[in-house]
Design an enzyme around this catalytic site. Structure first.
Site, PDB file in Angstrom:
ATOM      1  N   LEU A  35      -3.283  -2.122   5.613  1.00  0.00           N
ATOM      2  CA  LEU A  35      -4.548  -1.437   6.311  1.00  0.00           C
ATOM      3  C   LEU A  35      -5.774  -1.742   5.317  1.00  0.00           C
ATOM      4  O   LEU A  35      -5.641  -1.454   4.239  1.00  0.00           O
ATOM      5  CB  LEU A  35      -4.513   0.020   6.354  1.00  0.00           C
ATOM      6  CG  LEU A  35      -5.770   0.667   7.474  1.00  0.00           C
ATOM      7  CD1 LEU A  35      -5.392   0.177   8.872  1.00  0.00           C
ATOM      8  CD2 LEU A  35      -6.135   2.044   7.303  1.00  0.00           C
ATOM      9  N   GLU A  67       0.902  -1.040   0.033  1.00  0.00           N
ATOM     10  CA  GLU A  67       0.172   0.116   0.085  1.00  0.00           C
ATOM     11  C   GLU A  67       0.924   1.425   0.050  1.00  0.00           C
ATOM     12  O   GLU A  67       2.167   1.070  -0.094  1.00  0.00           O
ATOM     13  CB  GLU A  67      -0.900  -0.312   1.183  1.00  0.00           C
ATOM     14  CG  GLU A  67      -0.197   0.054   2.689  1.00  0.00           C
ATOM     15  CD  GLU A  67      -1.015  -0.078   3.910  1.00  0.00           C
ATOM     16  OE1 GLU A  67      -2.279   0.397   3.525  1.00  0.00           O
ATOM     17  OE2 GLU A  67      -0.606  -0.540   4.901  1.00  0.00           O
TER      18      GLU A  67
HETATM   19  N1  PDD Z   1      -5.257   7.116   6.311  1.00  0.00           N
HETATM   20  N2  PDD Z   1      -3.269   2.635   4.652  1.00  0.00           N
HETATM   21  C1  PDD Z   1      -2.857   3.564   5.360  1.00  0.00           C
HETATM   22  C2  PDD Z   1      -1.368   3.099   5.957  1.00  0.00           C
HETATM   23  C3  PDD Z   1      -3.594   4.497   5.752  1.00  0.00           C
HETATM   24  O1  PDD Z   1      -3.101   5.497   6.711  1.00  0.00           O
HETATM   25  C4  PDD Z   1      -4.826   4.881   5.175  1.00  0.00           C
HETATM   26  C5  PDD Z   1      -5.644   6.236   5.437  1.00  0.00           C
HETATM   27  C6  PDD Z   1      -5.200   4.012   4.197  1.00  0.00           C
HETATM   28  C7  PDD Z   1      -6.756   4.234   3.650  1.00  0.00           C
HETATM   29  O2  PDD Z   1      -7.710   3.934   4.366  1.00  0.00           O
HETATM   30  P1  PDD Z   1      -9.214   4.329   4.242  1.00  0.00           P
HETATM   31  O3  PDD Z   1      -9.654   4.230   2.963  1.00  0.00           O
HETATM   32  O4  PDD Z   1     -10.046   3.841   5.192  1.00  0.00           O
HETATM   33  O5  PDD Z   1      -9.070   6.079   4.686  1.00  0.00           O
HETATM   34  C8  PDD Z   1      -4.582   3.022   3.715  1.00  0.00           C
HETATM   35  C9  PDD Z   1      -5.718   8.296   6.919  1.00  0.00           C
HETATM   36  C10 PDD Z   1      -6.654   8.999   5.873  1.00  0.00           C
HETATM   37  C11 PDD Z   1      -4.946   9.024   7.739  1.00  0.00           C
HETATM   38  O6  PDD Z   1      -4.108   8.466   8.391  1.00  0.00           O
HETATM   39  O7  PDD Z   1      -5.047  10.127   7.906  1.00  0.00           O
END
Ligand code: PDD
Length: 292
Positions: free
Chosen positions: A208, A184
């Protein structure tokens, strides 16, 4: 972020610039906590049940009891959104954090210590659809994080260092690689398009489980777009026709330069165009309350 926005701290709503947490909070001392970022479109919380489920999974993983029921979380978050709606007058990004509370510094868990529960609202600005077409640049970096990247921990130092390295190399995001497989981004999930098929790394402890990622997979399936959750090698990433990154705040962004090389034609690809149209339609439904 507006310092005069209203936040929630341990049961009460107050102006963000007046909210105070002890220096002994284990979030401050150890990074001992978990978080969520939940968009609210026109006052409607995006995929709330999925966010609360992931929060519960993170809390279980760090052995911290969930202090609220799902309906209590919903009630609290909805009130926070309403209290900030006038000021933000549009979409919001709700940041929610729990830590293992305030205690004398000791690595062992403290006994009978309530969790610190904090939530704040930031304005969520709509992406400029014309600008986003040009895409962003990314670089691949070795994934230096720990073994449980499926847990949404507030201890983000490795992610921060990776993102900073990308910034210093004039890239917007770092795409992480472990033993030749991509997982990711430093703060986003990854998709590639290869020979007409949308692919994203299968869920594991190495990434994640993004709520946006899951929605993209769901929408692809509903709309008859070929989509696979599978392992993706670095070589496959580097030769992909399209690369996208997804997150709650960034939605779906095309990557058009990777390690200083152009991807595809150098602008957003045709499957991204299809998916973003489907995604925007979903958001429009959410705004009217027809979707969750
Ligand atoms: N971060 N992977 C990582 C390591 C992340 O920190 C995030 C999101 C995602 C995407 O997850 P989601 O679609 O549920 O937002 C994947 C958030 C937005 C942040 O740390 O601000």
């Amino acid at each position: 972020m507006s310092l005069s926005s209203i936040c929630y701290l341990n049961g009460s709503y107050q102006p963000l610039d007046q909210a105070k947490v002890s220096v002994l909070d284990r979030g401050f001392i150890f990074g001992d906590g978990v978080y969520e970022v939940i968009p609210a479109y026109a006052g409607h919380l995006f995929r709330l049940q999925q966010h609360l489920q992931r929060l519960d999974n993170s809390l279980k993983a760090i052995k911290l009891a969930n202090p609220l029921s799902n309906s209590e979380w919903q009630n609290m978050l909805q009130q926070l959104v309403e209290k900030n709606q006038d000021q933000n007058n549009g979409d919001q990004s709700i940041y929610l954090q729990l830590t293992r509370g305030v205690a004398k510094r000791d690595h062992s868990f403290p006994e009978n210590t309530p969790a610190t529960v904090f939530a704040m609202s930031n304005p969520l600005l709509a992406a400029d659809m014309e600008k986003i077409q040009t895409g962003i640049s990314a670089i691949t970096l070795d994934d230096i994080r720990w073994r449980y990247c499926n847990v949404k921990t507030i201890a983000l130092l490795p992610n921060i260092l990776l993102k900073q390295e990308a910034t210093e190399k004039h890239a917007s995001e770092a795409i992480l690689v472990r033993e030749g497989q991509v997982s990711e981004g430093s703060a986003s999930n990854l998709f590639i398009v290869s020979k007409g098929v949308i692919k994203t790394p299968a869920k594991s402890e190495q990434l994640l489980p993004g709520v946006t990622r899951d929605l993209i997979v769901e929408l692809a399936q509903k709309n008859g777009l070929a989509c696979e959750e599978t392992s993706i090698s670095e070589a496959e990433l580097l030769s992909a026709d399209e690369v996208w990154l997804s997150s709650s705040t960034k939605e779906i962004i095309p990557v058009t330069r990777l390690n200083e090389k152009t991807i595809g034609t150098g602008t957003a690809g045709p499957l991204w165009q299809k998916m973003i149209t489907i995604y925007q339609a979903y958001k429009q439904q959410l705004r009217t309350g027809a979707e969750t």
